[in-house]
Design an enzyme around this catalytic site. Structure first.
Site, PDB file in Angstrom:
ATOM      1  CG  ASP A 106      -2.041   0.981   1.175  1.00 56.06           C
ATOM      2  OD1 ASP A 106      -1.767   2.183   0.981  1.00 56.06           O
ATOM      3  OD2 ASP A 106      -3.205   0.568   1.316  1.00 56.06           O
TER       4      ASP A 106
ATOM      5  CG  ASN B  51     -12.403  -0.553   4.273  1.00 57.26           C
ATOM      6  OD1 ASN B  51     -12.671  -0.995   5.383  1.00 57.26           O
ATOM      7  ND2 ASN B  51     -11.323   0.174   4.033  1.00 57.26           N
TER       8      ASN B  51
ATOM      9  CD  GLN C  47     -14.900  -0.766  -2.086  1.00 53.06           C
ATOM     10  OE1 GLN C  47     -16.063  -0.965  -1.730  1.00 53.06           O
ATOM     11  NE2 GLN C  47     -14.335  -1.441  -3.054  1.00 53.06           N
TER      12      GLN C  47
ATOM     13  CG  HIS D 272      -8.632  -3.239  -1.881  1.00 50.87           C
ATOM     14  ND1 HIS D 272      -9.582  -2.540  -2.597  1.00 50.87           N
ATOM     15  CD2 HIS D 272      -8.385  -2.506  -0.789  1.00 50.87           C
ATOM     16  CE1 HIS D 272      -9.876  -1.422  -1.965  1.00 50.87           C
ATOM     17  NE2 HIS D 272      -9.167  -1.382  -0.841  1.00 50.87           N
TER      18      HIS D 272
ATOM     19  CG  HIS E 192      -6.706  -2.636   3.589  1.00 53.07           C
ATOM     20  ND1 HIS E 192      -5.911  -1.555   3.272  1.00 53.07           N
ATOM     21  CD2 HIS E 192      -7.927  -2.361   3.060  1.00 53.07           C
ATOM     22  CE1 HIS E 192      -6.634  -0.659   2.590  1.00 53.07           C
ATOM     23  NE2 HIS E 192      -7.860  -1.137   2.454  1.00 53.07           N
TER      24      HIS E 192
HETATM   25  P1  AMP Z   1      -9.789   1.332   0.636  1.00 56.80           P
HETATM   26  O1  AMP Z   1     -10.002   2.591   1.426  1.00 56.80           O
HETATM   27  O2  AMP Z   1     -10.114   0.090   1.420  1.00 56.80           O
HETATM   28  O3  AMP Z   1     -10.491   1.364  -0.697  1.00 56.80           O
HETATM   29  O4  AMP Z   1      -8.241   1.236   0.412  1.00 56.80           O
HETATM   30  C1  AMP Z   1      -7.594   1.744  -0.689  1.00 56.80           C
HETATM   31  C2  AMP Z   1      -6.131   1.675  -0.375  1.00 56.80           C
HETATM   32  O5  AMP Z   1      -5.410   1.662  -1.580  1.00 56.80           O
HETATM   33  C3  AMP Z   1      -5.592   2.809   0.468  1.00 56.80           C
HETATM   34  O6  AMP Z   1      -4.981   2.295   1.639  1.00 56.80           O
HETATM   35  C4  AMP Z   1      -4.569   3.497  -0.443  1.00 56.80           C
HETATM   36  O7  AMP Z   1      -3.434   3.932   0.259  1.00 56.80           O
HETATM   37  C5  AMP Z   1      -4.229   2.387  -1.411  1.00 56.80           C
HETATM   38  N1  AMP Z   1      -3.832   2.785  -2.754  1.00 56.80           N
HETATM   39  C6  AMP Z   1      -4.517   3.600  -3.585  1.00 56.80           C
HETATM   40  N2  AMP Z   1      -3.892   3.677  -4.782  1.00 56.80           N
HETATM   41  C7  AMP Z   1      -2.805   2.884  -4.690  1.00 56.80           C
HETATM   42  C8  AMP Z   1      -1.742   2.536  -5.585  1.00 56.80           C
HETATM   43  N3  AMP Z   1      -1.680   3.038  -6.828  1.00 56.80           N
HETATM   44  N4  AMP Z   1      -0.791   1.675  -5.153  1.00 56.80           N
HETATM   45  C9  AMP Z   1      -0.847   1.182  -3.900  1.00 56.80           C
HETATM   46  N5  AMP Z   1      -1.812   1.468  -3.009  1.00 56.80           N
HETATM   47  C10 AMP Z   1      -2.775   2.305  -3.392  1.00 56.80           C
END
Ligand code: AMP
Ligand code: ZN
Length: 136
Positions: free
Chosen positions: A32, A88, A95, A101, A103
């Site tokens: 992440d 999420n 989300q 995805h 975490h």
């Molecule tokens: P969510 O809030 O569960 O949708 O989590 C999305 C996660 O994706 C967040 O923790 C971001 O930091 C991560 N994220 C978003 N874009 C990228 C990316 N290009 N590469 C790696 N992590 C990402």
């Protein structure tokens, strides 16, 4: 199937580079970019599904075995003291990327991180009502 303009489709399928720590037929696991703790990773299916509701059952059944492999590796290599799995679904649940995805957040003693909720204090009647609603 991939979805146009979905960043995690592109990442999972290798069209956009990422810090990949694991890859197999179904998943890519990446670091992440905004980690909650050292080693915070995202397990991303190569096939697009917006969320858990949309994830095909056969693929859902592969998620935890893959996560278990990564979990063991995290403990061995990072010597983390704990691990949170967070997933999420929907904006209301936090989300932000609408491609399923999981975490995987390694935890360390005194890491100062909080992954928590405010506990409610439901009455016996309320618990009973919810149980009936969900169990029937
Ligand atoms: P969510 O809030 O569960 O949708 O989590 C999305 C996660 O994706 C967040 O923790 C971001 O930091 C991560 N994220 C978003 N874009 C990228 C990316 N290009 N590469 C790696 N992590 C990402
Ligand atoms: Zn996608």
């Amino acid at each position: 199937m991939k979805k146009d303009n979905c960043i995690f489709c592109k990442i999972a399928n290798g069209e956009i580079p990422s810090k990949t720590i694991y890859e197999d037929e179904h998943f890519r696991v990446i670091l992440d970019l905004g980690p909650a703790a050292r080693g915070h990773a995202l397990l991303i299916p190569k096939e697009h599904a917006d969320n858990l509701y949309e994830l095909p059952a056969e693929l859902a059944a592969e998620v935890l075995p893959a996560a278990k492999k990564i979990a063991a590796k995290m403990r061995q290599k990072l010597q983390c003291d704990g691990l949170n799995l967070v997933q999420n679904n929907g904006e209301t649940a936090g989300q932000t990327v609408m491609h399923f995805h999981l975490h995987m957040i390694p935890r360390y003693e005194n890491d100062g991180q909080q992954i928590n909720w405010i506990p409610g204090e439901p009455s016996e009647e309320e618990l009973e009502a919810v149980m009936r609603q969900l169990a029937e």
